[in-house]
Design a protein around this motif. Structure first.
Motif, PDB file in Angstrom:
ATOM      1  N   GLN A 154      -2.198  42.895   6.131  1.00 22.17           N
ATOM      2  CA  GLN A 154      -1.794  44.294   6.206  1.00 22.17           C
ATOM      3  C   GLN A 154      -0.273  44.332   6.427  1.00 22.17           C
ATOM      4  N   PRO A 155       0.343  45.519   6.414  1.00 20.66           N
ATOM      5  CA  PRO A 155       1.807  45.582   6.539  1.00 20.66           C
ATOM      6  C   PRO A 155       2.331  44.931   7.810  1.00 20.66           C
ATOM      7  N   LEU A 156       3.587  44.564   7.762  1.00 25.73           N
ATOM      8  CA  LEU A 156       4.256  43.957   8.910  1.00 25.73           C
ATOM      9  C   LEU A 156       4.056  44.785  10.165  1.00 25.73           C
ATOM     10  N   ALA A 157       4.164  46.104  10.064  1.00 26.08           N
ATOM     11  CA  ALA A 157       4.080  46.979  11.236  1.00 26.08           C
ATOM     12  C   ALA A 157       2.737  46.887  11.946  1.00 26.08           C
ATOM     13  N   ALA A 158       1.712  46.351  11.284  1.00 21.25           N
ATOM     14  CA  ALA A 158       0.389  46.233  11.884  1.00 21.25           C
ATOM     15  C   ALA A 158       0.148  44.857  12.493  1.00 21.25           C
ATOM     16  N   ASN A 159       1.109  43.955  12.358  1.00 20.61           N
ATOM     17  CA  ASN A 159       0.895  42.575  12.769  1.00 20.61           C
ATOM     18  C   ASN A 159       1.762  42.203  13.969  1.00 20.61           C
ATOM     19  N   GLN A 160       1.149  42.302  15.145  1.00 24.44           N
ATOM     20  CA  GLN A 160       1.857  42.018  16.391  1.00 24.44           C
ATOM     21  C   GLN A 160       2.389  40.584  16.425  1.00 24.44           C
ATOM     22  N   TRP A 161       1.668  39.645  15.812  1.00 27.59           N
ATOM     23  CA  TRP A 161       2.070  38.236  15.894  1.00 27.59           C
ATOM     24  C   TRP A 161       3.400  37.983  15.189  1.00 27.59           C
ATOM     25  N   LEU A 162       3.805  38.891  14.310  1.00 21.57           N
ATOM     26  CA  LEU A 162       5.124  38.826  13.697  1.00 21.57           C
ATOM     27  C   LEU A 162       6.119  39.748  14.391  1.00 21.57           C
ATOM     28  N   LEU A 163       5.652  40.928  14.807  1.00 27.00           N
ATOM     29  CA  LEU A 163       6.553  41.922  15.388  1.00 27.00           C
ATOM     30  C   LEU A 163       7.163  41.448  16.707  1.00 27.00           C
ATOM     31  N   VAL A 164       6.357  40.810  17.549  1.00 24.68           N
ATOM     32  CA  VAL A 164       6.866  40.388  18.866  1.00 24.68           C
ATOM     33  C   VAL A 164       7.977  39.350  18.730  1.00 24.68           C
ATOM     34  N   PRO A 165       7.771  38.250  17.987  1.00 29.12           N
ATOM     35  CA  PRO A 165       8.881  37.298  17.852  1.00 29.12           C
ATOM     36  C   PRO A 165      10.062  37.866  17.066  1.00 29.12           C
ATOM     37  N   ARG A 166       9.793  38.704  16.085  1.00 31.53           N
ATOM     38  CA  ARG A 166      10.882  39.301  15.302  1.00 31.53           C
ATOM     39  C   ARG A 166      11.765  40.170  16.186  1.00 31.53           C
ATOM     40  N   ALA A 167      11.140  40.978  17.043  1.00 33.84           N
ATOM     41  CA  ALA A 167      11.918  41.849  17.936  1.00 33.84           C
ATOM     42  C   ALA A 167      12.732  41.028  18.922  1.00 33.84           C
ATOM     43  N   ALA A 168      12.159  39.943  19.436  1.00 31.13           N
ATOM     44  CA  ALA A 168      12.878  39.112  20.407  1.00 31.13           C
ATOM     45  C   ALA A 168      14.102  38.458  19.780  1.00 31.13           C
ATOM     46  N   LEU A 169      13.933  37.905  18.607  1.00 31.49           N
ATOM     47  CA  LEU A 169      15.060  37.259  17.924  1.00 31.49           C
ATOM     48  C   LEU A 169      16.109  38.284  17.502  1.00 31.49           C
ATOM     49  N   SER A 170      15.652  39.492  17.143  1.00 31.15           N
ATOM     50  CA  SER A 170      16.572  40.534  16.664  1.00 31.15           C
ATOM     51  C   SER A 170      17.502  41.056  17.751  1.00 31.15           C
ATOM     52  N   GLU A 171      17.235  40.701  19.005  1.00 34.58           N
ATOM     53  CA  GLU A 171      18.178  41.059  20.067  1.00 34.58           C
ATOM     54  C   GLU A 171      19.488  40.291  19.923  1.00 34.58           C
ATOM     55  N   HIS A 172      19.480  39.216  19.142  1.00 31.41           N
ATOM     56  CA  HIS A 172      20.643  38.339  19.061  1.00 31.41           C
ATOM     57  C   HIS A 172      21.143  38.088  17.636  1.00 31.41           C
ATOM     58  N   VAL A 173      20.254  38.224  16.660  1.00 36.44           N
ATOM     59  CA  VAL A 173      20.632  38.002  15.260  1.00 36.44           C
ATOM     60  C   VAL A 173      20.009  39.107  14.408  1.00 36.44           C
ATOM     61  N   PRO A 174      20.584  39.398  13.242  1.00 33.84           N
ATOM     62  CA  PRO A 174      20.007  40.447  12.399  1.00 33.84           C
ATOM     63  C   PRO A 174      18.602  40.083  11.941  1.00 33.84           C
ATOM     64  N   PRO A 175      17.724  41.078  11.812  1.00 33.71           N
ATOM     65  CA  PRO A 175      16.387  40.791  11.291  1.00 33.71           C
ATOM     66  C   PRO A 175      16.478  40.383   9.820  1.00 33.71           C
ATOM     67  N   PRO A 176      15.475  39.682   9.318  1.00 35.18           N
ATOM     68  CA  PRO A 176      15.513  39.307   7.907  1.00 35.18           C
ATOM     69  C   PRO A 176      15.463  40.544   7.023  1.00 35.18           C
ATOM     70  N   ALA A 177      16.101  40.453   5.868  1.00 30.88           N
ATOM     71  CA  ALA A 177      16.116  41.595   4.951  1.00 30.88           C
ATOM     72  C   ALA A 177      14.710  42.002   4.571  1.00 30.88           C
ATOM     73  N   ALA A 178      13.823  41.014   4.366  1.00 27.48           N
ATOM     74  CA  ALA A 178      12.433  41.293   4.005  1.00 27.48           C
ATOM     75  C   ALA A 178      11.628  40.033   4.175  1.00 27.48           C
ATOM     76  N   LEU A 179      10.325  40.211   4.389  1.00 25.09           N
ATOM     77  CA  LEU A 179       9.404  39.085   4.407  1.00 25.09           C
ATOM     78  C   LEU A 179       8.503  39.122   3.183  1.00 25.09           C
ATOM     79  N   GLY A 180       8.974  39.760   2.144  1.00 29.32           N
ATOM     80  CA  GLY A 180       8.182  39.918   0.926  1.00 29.32           C
ATOM     81  C   GLY A 180       7.962  41.387   0.644  1.00 29.32           C
TER      82      GLY A 180
END
Length: 284
Positions: A154-180
């Motif tokens: 399902q979409p990225l927004a529905a997947n906590q296992w990606l959202l949690v690490p993505r948000a943590a890393l995004s505090e220090h580096v830009p988020p990826p442009a896209a994951l597909g």
């Protein structure tokens, strides 16, 4: 062997993504165990059946199917020669002589016509350059009234296992442009369930059923928070986000990732929610 999906063939035969999957094959299988169970339960495989596993990767789902259907045969097909070599080694180690693996592009070639009682896939069907052609070809390899069962994200927004690490890393580096994207090959190619249904119908499948499934998964297959951090740090999302960052920034980002995962950990590992579509359909 004819391959038309050349971009994906190149990606999955060399580079860090395929190396990560091979190095962490057992961890991926433990992490994805709930999805394997969803697929196998829905497919209702029986001894003596012949099963095709599309995009089988390192063969975890193929071997699980082979164990259920003996003396029937489970055939795993994938574009990745390194992953198939790992799959074959796994079959030999498990003594599953009824599991075989072939390299091929499911868009244009599959082993047999009207051969398989069931087709399964665990996240291996989102990478077709021409998905309608691929699913039509898969249908041609399936016996009349044979079943196709797969899971896709399902979409990225529905997947906590990606959202949690993505948000943590995004505090220090830009988020990826896209994951597909949602309309091309990639992890979220089938995030839109309406699009999945339209593709399957255009490819000639019938009785299409798509259900939403949320399950907790063990990030990195279990272990300590540090194990989960190490798994994510070497995965594709973190590699993209941390590429080019200086050592200090990387260290701070990893510290934030560690802190973000800690509340979700217990003695078994780090548990985060994952959302997939369970897709079931029948060949005419």
């Amino acid at each position: 062997m004819r391959i038309v999906n050349t971009a994906q063939a190149e990606q999955w035969n060399s580079g860090e993504d395929v190396a990560h999957w091979i190095a962490n094959q057992a961890r991926y299988d433990r992490m994805n165990k709930p999805f394997t169970a969803l697929i196998l339960d829905a497919a209702a495989l029986r001894p003596g059946s012949h099963v095709l596993d599309v995009g089988c990767g390192c063969g975890g789902t193929t071997l699980a199917a082979a164990a259920l259907i003996a003396p029937g045969q489970a055939v795993g097909v994938d574009l990745s020669a390194p992953m198939l070599a790992r799959a074959q080694a796994g079959a030999e180690a498990a003594g599953l002589g009824n599991a075989v693996f072939e390299r091929g592009d499911a868009q244009v070639h599959l082993p047999g016509h009207d051969r398989f009682d069931a087709v399964i896939s665990r996240f291996g069907i989102m990478f077709f350059a021409d998905p309608v052609a691929a699913f039509a070809n898969i249908r041609s390899a399936t016996r009349p009234a044979g079943r196709l069962v797969f899971v896709c994200w399902q979409p990225l927004a529905a997947n906590q296992w990606l959202l949690v690490p993505r948000a943590a890393l995004s505090e220090h580096v830009p988020p990826p442009a896209a994951l597909g994207s949602g309309d091309g090959p990639g992890m979220f190619a089938f995030a839109d369930s309406d699009r999945v249904g339209q593709i399957l119908a255009a490819a000639g499948w019938r009785d299409i059923e798509i259900t939403s499934e949320h399950v907790p998964i063990l990030v990195g297959g279990g272990g300590s928070v540090e194990d989960a951090v190490g798994f994510l740090r070497t995965g594709s999302m973190a590699r993209m986000m941390l590429a080019g960052a200086d050592v200090g920034t990387v260290d701070r980002a990893i510290a934030s990732l560690r802190a973000a995962l800690a509340p979700y950990a217990d003695a078994e590992g780090v548990h985060l929610d994952a959302a997939v579509w369970l897709v079931q359909t029948t060949a005419p």
